[in-house]
Design a protein around this motif. Sequence first.
Motif, mmCIF file in Angstrom:
data_model
loop_
_atom_site.group_PDB
_atom_site.id
_atom_site.type_symbol
_atom_site.label_atom_id
_atom_site.label_comp_id
_atom_site.label_asym_id
_atom_site.label_seq_id
_atom_site.Cartn_x
_atom_site.Cartn_y
_atom_site.Cartn_z
ATOM 1 N N THR A 289 -10.566 -19.144 -44.644
ATOM 2 C CA THR A 289 -9.973 -20.246 -43.887
ATOM 3 C C THR A 289 -8.479 -20.402 -44.165
ATOM 4 O O THR A 289 -7.718 -20.800 -43.279
ATOM 5 N N ILE A 290 -8.055 -20.074 -45.355
ATOM 6 C CA ILE A 290 -6.622 -20.134 -45.671
ATOM 7 C C ILE A 290 -5.849 -19.054 -44.914
ATOM 8 O O ILE A 290 -4.742 -19.286 -44.407
ATOM 9 N N CYS A 291 -6.456 -17.870 -44.801
ATOM 10 C CA CYS A 291 -5.745 -16.717 -44.240
ATOM 11 C C CYS A 291 -5.947 -16.542 -42.732
ATOM 12 O O CYS A 291 -5.183 -15.812 -42.095
ATOM 13 N N HIS A 292 -6.984 -17.159 -42.159
ATOM 14 C CA HIS A 292 -7.270 -16.968 -40.735
ATOM 15 C C HIS A 292 -7.229 -18.338 -40.048
ATOM 16 O O HIS A 292 -8.219 -19.057 -40.006
ATOM 17 N N LYS A 293 -6.083 -18.667 -39.471
ATOM 18 C CA LYS A 293 -5.875 -20.000 -38.910
ATOM 19 C C LYS A 293 -6.742 -20.275 -37.690
ATOM 20 O O LYS A 293 -7.207 -21.403 -37.512
ATOM 21 N N SER A 294 -6.981 -19.274 -36.861
ATOM 22 C CA SER A 294 -7.676 -19.514 -35.598
ATOM 23 C C SER A 294 -9.143 -19.902 -35.773
ATOM 24 O O SER A 294 -9.725 -20.519 -34.877
ATOM 25 N N TYR B 281 -7.398 -9.836 -46.215
ATOM 26 C CA TYR B 281 -8.021 -11.018 -46.812
ATOM 27 C C TYR B 281 -9.543 -10.979 -46.744
ATOM 28 O O TYR B 281 -10.235 -11.402 -47.682
ATOM 29 N N ARG C 189 -10.158 -21.449 -38.727
ATOM 30 C CA ARG C 189 -10.164 -22.333 -39.891
ATOM 31 C C ARG C 189 -11.019 -23.575 -39.661
ATOM 32 O O ARG C 189 -11.915 -23.883 -40.467
ATOM 33 N N LEU C 190 -10.770 -24.292 -38.578
ATOM 34 C CA LEU C 190 -11.486 -25.550 -38.335
ATOM 35 C C LEU C 190 -12.988 -25.332 -38.106
ATOM 36 O O LEU C 190 -13.807 -26.060 -38.689
ATOM 37 N N SER D 132 -15.193 -14.052 -36.216
ATOM 38 C CA SER D 132 -13.735 -13.969 -36.245
ATOM 39 C C SER D 132 -13.179 -12.907 -35.313
ATOM 40 O O SER D 132 -12.010 -12.960 -34.931
ATOM 41 N N LEU E 69 -14.916 -22.930 -39.251
ATOM 42 C CA LEU E 69 -15.555 -22.530 -40.501
ATOM 43 C C LEU E 69 -15.642 -23.699 -41.477
ATOM 44 O O LEU E 69 -16.664 -23.895 -42.134
ATOM 45 N N ILE E 70 -14.562 -24.455 -41.582
ATOM 46 C CA ILE E 70 -14.589 -25.634 -42.461
ATOM 47 C C ILE E 70 -15.630 -26.624 -41.967
ATOM 48 O O ILE E 70 -16.371 -27.220 -42.751
#
Length: 433
Positions: A213-218, A330, A220-221, A173, A223-224
Amino acid sequence: MYARDCNLLRSVRLIFSKEFFFGSFFLVFILGINLGISYQSYNDFRVVQIILLLSLCLRSLFQQQYSITKIEITFLFYITIGSLFWTNSSFIVVDIMLVYLLFKAFQTLSYRNSITKLIVLSSLTMFLLLPLAIWDYINTGTYLPNWYLFSLNIRVYDSYFLIISTLSVWLYSTKEKYKSLYLLLPFLAFLAVLLDGGRSVTLAYTVFIAIVTICHKSIRLPLIGSYIGSWLSYLLVTYVATLGSSSLRIARESSSGRVDLWVNGLQCWAQNPIIGCGFYQLEQYPHLSAHPHNIFVQVLTETGLIGFSFLGFVLFKIARHISWNIKQNYFVIAALLAVIIDMSLSGVHIYPITQMTLLWLFVFLLKNPVFAHAQYFNQPAKNISKIERYLPGLVVLGLVIIFCYIFINASIFLDDMSSTPPRFWVYGYQLFR
C-alpha cells in the motif's frame, strides 16, 4: 475464426502442460476431494505430492532438461556422509530428499498466469461454509473451524491463505478481470486467519499489505479497506459472540511452546555444530513437536553449519539476482518478507499443501516474466561435463527407489497408528511399520 482456433489451441496446450498438472494438486485440496489412500488426509497429500514431483523430474529427464550442477553433487555427497553420523538419520534424509525434489520441480516449472488465476478463483469456494461457522460462533460463543474440508492443522489453512492472498493482490493490482473477486479473497482469508488466532500469518500479512500500500498508490485505498474490513468484521463478530462474557478476548496469549522448541533445537545443535544432530526430538523430547516451527533453526539444528550453508547459498543466489529497489520491486520484496516471517514462526514448511503452495509462489516471484530478474531464474541449466549427462538419470532413479521403498514399507495404510506431531507422515516419529 482464426483467433478462436488459436485460443482453443492455447487451452489444449495449457491442459496438457506440466503447470496444469501441478495445479491439479491444489484443486484436490480446494475441493476437499478425499483420495482414500490412507486413513489420514495428511498422508494422502504426501503420497500425491511425491508422485507429482517425481513425475515432473521424469518428464524433465526425458525432455533432456534435467541437469545436475556441481553444488548439487556436493549437496548429495554431504547427505550421504551425514546419514552416517546423524541421529535417526532416515527421518532427516527423507525430509532433505523431499526438499531436493521441490527444488528440482522449481527448475522445471514455468510461470503461467492462468494457473494462478485458476488457483485463486477456485480458492474462493473454500469460504462457502464460513458464514455458518460464524453464525455458530455468535450463538455459542465458541469458534470452531469445522468449515475446513480436511482435518488438518488450522495453521495449514492460515499459511495457505497468506500465499493465495499474496497472489490475489497481485492479480488485483495488474487490472485483471474479476477485480472484485480478487479483492474479496484477501478479505475473507484474513478474516479466517484472525478467527483462527493465526498470529504469525497476521504479522506476515500485515507487513505485506503495509509495503504494497505504501508503494502502490492506485490500489492503496481498496487494500487498506479490505484489511481494515477484516479486522472490523472479526472484532464485531467476536464482540457479539462474547456479549455474555465478562471480557472481550481478541488474541491468543500463549507462546505455543515456540521458545522451548527453539532453545531445545539450539541446545541440540551445540552438541554437534558442524554436521548437525539429525532428527533431534524423536526420543528425548516426545512431548514437543517434531519440528521447531522455524525453518532456519531446524536446518541449523538438524544439518549443522554445513547444511545451513547450502540454505544460505540458495538465499544468497536469490538476494543477489533480484532488485532491492523498493520502488521498482516492492511486490517481490514484500512477498518474500512475508514468507520469511511466517516460516520463522510457524511449521508451514512441514505440510504437503503448504510446501506446494510455497513452491508456486517462488515460481511466481522469481520466474514471472514481468520481473526483470526472471531472465536469470528462467535460463536453462547447462551440462558441463560428460559425467553430468548420465548422472541426472542415476539421481532420478535413486529418488524413485527411495520413495517407492518408503511407500511400500510405510505404516500409512494402518488404521491403528496413533497420530503424532507430523514430519514426512502424520505419524511423525515413525516412517515404517
